[in-house]
Design a protein around this motif. Structure first.
Motif, PDB file in Angstrom:
ATOM      1  N   LEU A 149      -4.863   6.128 -29.042  1.00 13.26           N
ATOM      2  CA  LEU A 149      -5.571   5.163 -29.878  1.00 13.26           C
ATOM      3  C   LEU A 149      -6.433   4.240 -29.023  1.00 13.26           C
ATOM      4  CD1 LEU A 149      -2.818   4.112 -32.463  1.00 13.26           C
ATOM      5  CD2 LEU A 149      -4.539   5.919 -32.654  1.00 13.26           C
ATOM      6  N   SER A 150      -7.707   4.160 -29.378  1.00  6.03           N
ATOM      7  CA  SER A 150      -8.610   3.241 -28.672  1.00  6.03           C
ATOM      8  C   SER A 150      -8.581   1.851 -29.303  1.00  6.03           C
ATOM      9  CB  SER A 150     -10.038   3.796 -28.691  1.00  6.03           C
ATOM     10  OG  SER A 150     -10.471   4.027 -30.025  1.00  6.03           O
ATOM     11  N   LYS A 151      -8.031   1.756 -30.503  1.00  4.10           N
ATOM     12  CA  LYS A 151      -7.861   0.474 -31.186  1.00  4.10           C
ATOM     13  C   LYS A 151      -6.657   0.590 -32.119  1.00  4.10           C
ATOM     14  CE  LYS A 151     -11.370   1.821 -34.601  1.00  4.10           C
ATOM     15  NZ  LYS A 151     -12.671   1.475 -35.215  1.00  4.10           N
ATOM     16  N   PRO A 152      -6.108  -0.524 -32.586  1.00  2.05           N
ATOM     17  CA  PRO A 152      -4.907  -0.460 -33.439  1.00  2.05           C
ATOM     18  C   PRO A 152      -5.178   0.315 -34.724  1.00  2.05           C
ATOM     19  CG  PRO A 152      -5.306  -2.711 -32.685  1.00  2.05           C
ATOM     20  CD  PRO A 152      -6.525  -1.916 -32.321  1.00  2.05           C
ATOM     21  N   VAL A 153      -4.110   0.826 -35.307  1.00  6.52           N
ATOM     22  CA  VAL A 153      -4.205   1.530 -36.583  1.00  6.52           C
ATOM     23  C   VAL A 153      -3.074   1.074 -37.491  1.00  6.52           C
ATOM     24  CG1 VAL A 153      -2.802   3.519 -35.820  1.00  6.52           C
ATOM     25  CG2 VAL A 153      -4.435   3.803 -37.686  1.00  6.52           C
ATOM     26  N   THR A 154      -3.386   0.890 -38.765  1.00 11.40           N
ATOM     27  CA  THR A 154      -2.380   0.569 -39.778  1.00 11.40           C
ATOM     28  C   THR A 154      -2.328   1.730 -40.765  1.00 11.40           C
ATOM     29  OG1 THR A 154      -2.754  -1.804 -39.565  1.00 11.40           O
ATOM     30  CG2 THR A 154      -1.665  -1.049 -41.572  1.00 11.40           C
ATOM     31  N   PHE A 155      -1.119   2.229 -40.994  1.00 13.65           N
ATOM     32  CA  PHE A 155      -0.947   3.389 -41.857  1.00 13.65           C
ATOM     33  C   PHE A 155      -0.753   2.966 -43.310  1.00 13.65           C
ATOM     34  CE2 PHE A 155       0.525   4.887 -37.647  1.00 13.65           C
ATOM     35  CZ  PHE A 155      -0.367   5.936 -37.482  1.00 13.65           C
ATOM     36  N   VAL A 156      -0.759   3.957 -44.180  1.00 13.92           N
ATOM     37  CA  VAL A 156      -0.741   3.719 -45.621  1.00 13.92           C
ATOM     38  C   VAL A 156       0.520   2.987 -46.085  1.00 13.92           C
ATOM     39  CG1 VAL A 156       0.284   5.985 -46.110  1.00 13.92           C
ATOM     40  CG2 VAL A 156      -1.138   4.868 -47.846  1.00 13.92           C
TER      41      VAL A 156
ATOM     42  N   ALA B 272      -3.331  -0.412 -29.902  1.00 13.03           N
ATOM     43  CA  ALA B 272      -4.211   0.393 -29.050  1.00 13.03           C
ATOM     44  C   ALA B 272      -3.421   0.889 -27.841  1.00 13.03           C
ATOM     45  CB  ALA B 272      -5.403  -0.436 -28.600  1.00 13.03           C
ATOM     46  N   GLY B 273      -3.761   2.084 -27.377  1.00 15.39           N
ATOM     47  CA  GLY B 273      -3.067   2.676 -26.235  1.00 15.39           C
ATOM     48  C   GLY B 273      -1.919   3.575 -26.625  1.00 15.39           C
ATOM     49  N   SER B 274      -1.484   3.509 -27.885  1.00 15.05           N
ATOM     50  CA  SER B 274      -0.386   4.361 -28.338  1.00 15.05           C
ATOM     51  C   SER B 274      -0.821   5.821 -28.370  1.00 15.05           C
ATOM     52  CB  SER B 274       0.087   3.942 -29.734  1.00 15.05           C
ATOM     53  OG  SER B 274       0.525   2.599 -29.737  1.00 15.05           O
ATOM     54  N   LEU B 275       0.152   6.711 -28.219  1.00 15.24           N
ATOM     55  CA  LEU B 275      -0.122   8.146 -28.193  1.00 15.24           C
ATOM     56  C   LEU B 275       0.265   8.774 -29.533  1.00 15.24           C
ATOM     57  CD1 LEU B 275       1.281   8.983 -24.638  1.00 15.24           C
ATOM     58  CD2 LEU B 275      -1.083   8.522 -25.277  1.00 15.24           C
ATOM     59  N   ILE B 276      -0.609   9.652 -30.034  1.00 13.09           N
ATOM     60  CA  ILE B 276      -0.396  10.311 -31.324  1.00 13.09           C
ATOM     61  C   ILE B 276      -0.338  11.826 -31.110  1.00 13.09           C
ATOM     62  CG2 ILE B 276      -1.367  10.809 -33.604  1.00 13.09           C
ATOM     63  CD1 ILE B 276      -0.508   7.974 -33.484  1.00 13.09           C
ATOM     64  N   SER B 277       0.656  12.458 -31.705  1.00 11.56           N
ATOM     65  CA  SER B 277       0.713  13.918 -31.772  1.00 11.56           C
ATOM     66  C   SER B 277       0.480  14.321 -33.220  1.00 11.56           C
ATOM     67  CB  SER B 277       2.080  14.428 -31.299  1.00 11.56           C
ATOM     68  OG  SER B 277       2.320  15.741 -31.785  1.00 11.56           O
ATOM     69  N   MET B 278      -0.594  15.060 -33.472  1.00 11.76           N
ATOM     70  CA  MET B 278      -0.844  15.586 -34.812  1.00 11.76           C
ATOM     71  C   MET B 278      -0.236  16.976 -34.880  1.00 11.76           C
ATOM     72  SD  MET B 278      -2.306  15.217 -37.799  1.00 11.76           S
ATOM     73  CE  MET B 278      -1.210  16.318 -38.677  1.00 11.76           C
ATOM     74  N   HIS B 279       0.886  17.105 -35.607  1.00 10.10           N
ATOM     75  CA  HIS B 279       1.578  18.387 -35.666  1.00 10.10           C
ATOM     76  C   HIS B 279       1.048  19.179 -36.856  1.00 10.10           C
ATOM     77  CE1 HIS B 279       4.758  21.322 -35.082  1.00 10.10           C
ATOM     78  NE2 HIS B 279       5.030  20.718 -33.938  1.00 10.10           N
ATOM     79  N   ILE B 280      -0.006  19.948 -36.598  1.00  8.10           N
ATOM     80  CA  ILE B 280      -0.691  20.703 -37.652  1.00  8.10           C
ATOM     81  C   ILE B 280       0.246  21.711 -38.297  1.00  8.10           C
ATOM     82  CG2 ILE B 280      -2.603  22.292 -38.106  1.00  8.10           C
ATOM     83  CD1 ILE B 280      -4.118  20.871 -35.818  1.00  8.10           C
ATOM     84  N   TYR B 281       1.082  22.341 -37.507  1.00  5.92           N
ATOM     85  CA  TYR B 281       2.027  23.326 -38.038  1.00  5.92           C
ATOM     86  C   TYR B 281       2.952  22.681 -39.075  1.00  5.92           C
ATOM     87  CZ  TYR B 281       5.623  27.012 -37.967  1.00  5.92           C
ATOM     88  OH  TYR B 281       6.510  28.000 -38.314  1.00  5.92           O
ATOM     89  N   ALA B 282       3.473  21.501 -38.777  1.00 12.21           N
ATOM     90  CA  ALA B 282       4.362  20.818 -39.725  1.00 12.21           C
ATOM     91  C   ALA B 282       3.583  20.255 -40.914  1.00 12.21           C
ATOM     92  CB  ALA B 282       5.127  19.697 -39.015  1.00 12.21           C
ATOM     93  N   LEU B 283       2.356  19.780 -40.676  1.00 11.66           N
ATOM     94  CA  LEU B 283       1.505  19.298 -41.765  1.00 11.66           C
ATOM     95  C   LEU B 283       1.269  20.407 -42.791  1.00 11.66           C
ATOM     96  CD1 LEU B 283      -0.598  17.201 -42.980  1.00 11.66           C
ATOM     97  CD2 LEU B 283      -2.298  18.356 -41.544  1.00 11.66           C
ATOM     98  N   HIS B 284       1.008  21.611 -42.311  1.00 12.58           N
ATOM     99  CA  HIS B 284       0.715  22.740 -43.189  1.00 12.58           C
ATOM    100  C   HIS B 284       1.955  23.275 -43.905  1.00 12.58           C
ATOM    101  CE1 HIS B 284      -3.288  23.943 -41.003  1.00 12.58           C
ATOM    102  NE2 HIS B 284      -3.337  22.750 -41.567  1.00 12.58           N
ATOM    103  N   ARG B 285       3.127  22.791 -43.493  1.00  9.59           N
ATOM    104  CA  ARG B 285       4.373  23.171 -44.165  1.00  9.59           C
ATOM    105  C   ARG B 285       5.031  21.963 -44.830  1.00  9.59           C
ATOM    106  NH1 ARG B 285       3.873  27.456 -40.717  1.00  9.59           N
ATOM    107  NH2 ARG B 285       5.077  29.335 -41.181  1.00  9.59           N
TER     108      ARG B 285
END
Length: 511
Positions: free
Chosen positions: A387-394, A401-414
C-alpha cells in the motif's frame, strides 16, 4: 618477528571483522523485529489461523498444499486473514470482491518482498515498475497490444499449434495417456518467438528448449524462495545450491533474450531490412519496443529493453501454458461441455481452412468455458501489493500505508458468497446476463484496475485459436490413475503433469 607481527595484525583484523558482522547482524535483527511489530500491529484487527513460532504459515502451506488450504481458511475468516511467511513477512490475504476493489482499483505498487526475488531474472520491467516510469512504460508498450497488431497473429497461433497437434497425433497412436503440459509450453514459446520477436517458422532450436527448461526452473525456485524465509536474504540465498541454480538458470534466460535482441538490432542495420520493416503494415512487439518514443522523444534504454523482453517472455509464455493446459483438463473432465464447444467451433469454421480474426468474437460458448476454467484454475493464483497510502475497507477496518496485501485469486474465484456451488463447472456464469449482475472485482484472472495485465487480449486470442484447433482434432478424456495435483509455482501447474487420453477425430475434423 615479522610473521608473528603479521599474525597479530591479522588476528586483530579478524576480531574486528567478526565484531562488525555481529553488530550488523544485530542491527538487521532489530530492524526485522521492528518491521514485524509494525506489520502485526497494522493487521491487529484481522484474525487469522495460528502461526508456527518460526515458520509462520509457510510450513503448514508446504505440507498441505497452499491453494485449497487458503480456501478452507477463507471459509473460517470472511473477507481476509493474516498470512505469514516466516516471522518477518506478513500479508493481509484477501479474497472478497469489495476488499479487492479497495486495493486493486488503485495503482499501488507490487510488493517488493515478493517481486524483488524476480529482479535478478526479469529486471525492472512493467511487472515491477512503479510511479512515473511505470506509467511511461505502460504507455509505450500499449501500442504493442492494439488489435491491429494482434490480427495477423491468428495465423501464427495456428501455425505453432499445428506443429503441436502433429506431435500429439503420433503420441495418440500409442493409445496411452501422456502429459500435455510440456508440449503446450513449447508451443506457446514458439508462438511468442514468432509473434512477439519475429522469429521464423523453423521451430524451436536447442537454445529455445533450454530457455523453456530455464523458465520452468526459475518459477519453481522463486516460489520455493518465497515460502522459505531463510532464503529471503540475498547474501545467504546466493551462497546456497538453490541460489546458484537460480543464477545459472537466469544466465540461460538472459543469453536467450540477448541473442534475440542482438539479431534484431543487427538485422535493422541492413538498410533493406530496415526499409522492409518500416513499410510492413504490422510490426511485431520487438519492432515496437525498439521504435517506442514518448513525448520527449525518449526511447527505452538497453536495460529497459531487456527487462521488458524478459518480462513478456515470462508473462506471455508460462501463464498461457497454464491456461491452455488446465482448460483442456476441464474439457476432459466435462465431456458434455467439450462436445458443445467442438460443435460451435465446427459451425464457425464451416468450409474455411483456417480461423480469421473475426471468427474469435463468434466463439461465445468456448469463451464462456475458457473463463470458467480461468475461474477454477487461474493461471496466476496469487498476486501481491504494498500500500502506497492507507486503505479503509467496506466493513470499516483499515490498513496503513506500507502494509502488504496478498490477493488470493484462487480463493476469490471459489468464494461461495460470490459464486454459488463454486466447485461446479458452469460456463453460463459468464453469459452476458449473469456476468452483468456480478461484482466487477469477483473475477480477476488478469488482475484488475490500472495495473491489470496489458497482454490479456493477446492471451485470450491465443487461447481461443489453440483450444479451438485442439478440440477439432482430438477428443480429450481423463486418465483416472494420473489426476493432476495442483501446485502453485508463480503460475498454476501440476506436480505430476496433466495426463490426458487423446482420440484423433479423423483427417476432416480440423479442416
Amino acid at each position: 618477528m615479522v610473521p608473528s607481527f603479521l599474525s597479530l595484525r591479522l588476528s586483530c583484523l579478524g576480531l574486528w571483522a567478526s565484531g562488525l558482522i555481529l553488530v550488523l547482524g544485530f542491527l538487521k535483527l532489530i530492524g526485522l523485529l521492528l518491521r514485524r511489530q509494525r506489520l502485526a500491529k497494522a493487521m491487529g484487527n484481522f484474525p487469522g489461523p495460528p502461526t508456527h513460532w518460526l515458520f509462520g504459515h509457510a510450513l503448514e502451506i508446504q505440507q498441505t498444499g497452499s491453494l485449497d488450504k487458503v480456501v478452507s481458511w477463507a471459509h473460517q475468516f470472511p473477507y481476509a486473514h493474516q498470512l505469514w511467511f516466516g516471522q518477518f513477512i506478513g500479508f493481509l490475504n484477501i479474497y472478497e470482491p469489495d476488499y479487492a476493489k479497495a486495493v486493486y482499483s488503485r495503482g499501488d505498487p507490487k510488493a517488493p518482498d515478493v517481486y524483488d526475488f524476480l529482479l535478478q531474472w526479469i529486471g525492472r520491467g512493467l511487472l515491477v515498475l512503479e510511479g512515473p516510469k511505470w506509467f511511461q512504460h505502460r504507455k509505450l508498450l500499449t501500442a504493442g497490444f492494439h488489435y491491429d497488431v494482434l490480427k495477423p497473429y491468428v495465423a501464427l497461433f495456428a501455425e505453432s499449434t499445428r506443429v503441436m497437434l502433429d506431435k500429439w497425433e503420433e503420441k495418440a497412436q500409442e493409445g496411452k495417456s501422456f502429459d500435455i503440459f510440456c508440449d503446450v509450453g513449447h508451443m506457446t514459446l514458439d508462438t511468442l518467438m514468432k509473434c512477439i520477436f519475429g522469429r521464423g517458422d523453423t521451430g524451436l532450436g536447442h537454445r529455445d528448449s533450454s530457455y523453456y527448461l530455464a523458465v520452468s526452473d526459475l518459477t519453481l525456485l522463486a516460489q520455493q524462495r518465497l515460502a522459505s524465509f531463510h532464503y529471503h536474504n540475498d547474501f545467504i540465498y546466493w551462497l546456497t545450491p538453490h541460489g546458484r541454480r537460480f543464477l545459472r538458470a537466469c544466465q540461460v534466460a538472459h543469453d536467450h533474450t540477448d541473442q534475440v535482441i542482438r539479431e534484431r538490432k543487427a538485422a535493422l542495420q541492413d538498410e533493406k531490412v530496415r526499409k522492409k520493416t518500416q513499410n510492413r503494415r504490422h510490426l511485431d512487439f520487438l519492432d515496437i519496443l525498439l521504435g517506442a518514443r514518448d513525448e520527449d522523444d525518449s526511447k527505452l534504454s538497453d536495460a529497459d529493453l531487456r527487462a521488458e523482453v524478459d518480462t513478456f517472455m515470462f508473462e506471455g509464455h508460462d501463464t498461457t501454458t497454464s491456461g491452455i493446459s488446465w482448460f483442456l483438463y476441464c474439457m476432459a473432465l466435462y465431456p458434455e461441455h467439450q462436445h458443445r464447444c467442438r460443435e460451435e467451433v465446427r459451425e464457425i469454421l464451416g468450409d474455411q481452412d483456417s480461423f480469421q480474426w473475426d471468427d474469435l468474437g463468434k466463439m461465445t460458448y468456448l469463451t464462456m468455458c475458457i473463463k470458467e476454467s480461468f475461474r477454477l484454475y487461474p493461471p496466476v493464483p496469487q498476486v501481491y501489493r504494498q500500500l502506497s497510502k492507507p486503505v479503509t475497507f467496506v466493513d470499516g477496518r483499515s490498513l496503513p500505508a506500507g502494509s502488504l496485501i496478498s490477493m488470493h485469486i484462487y480463493a476469490l474465484h471459489r468464494n461461495s458468497a460470490v459464486w454459488p456451488d463454486p466447485e461446479v463447472f458452469d460456463p453460463l456464469r459468464f453469459s452476458i446476463e449473469n456476468a452483468s449482475k456480478r461484482h466487477p472485482f469477483a473475477f480477476m484472472p488478469f488482475s484488475a484496475g490500472p495495473r491489470n495485465c496489458i497482454g490479456q487480449q493477446f492471451a485470450m486470442s491465443e487461447m481461443k485459436v489453440v483450444t479451438a484447433m485442439c478440440l477439432l482434432h482430438f477428443e480429450f478424456s481423463l486418465d483416472p490413475s494420473r489426476l493432476p495435483i495442483k501446485m502453485l509455482q508463480l503460475v498454476l501447474r501440476s506436480k505430476n503433469g496433466i495426463h490426458l487420453h487423446l482420440k484423433p477425430l479423423g483427417p476432416g475434423s480440423g479442416k
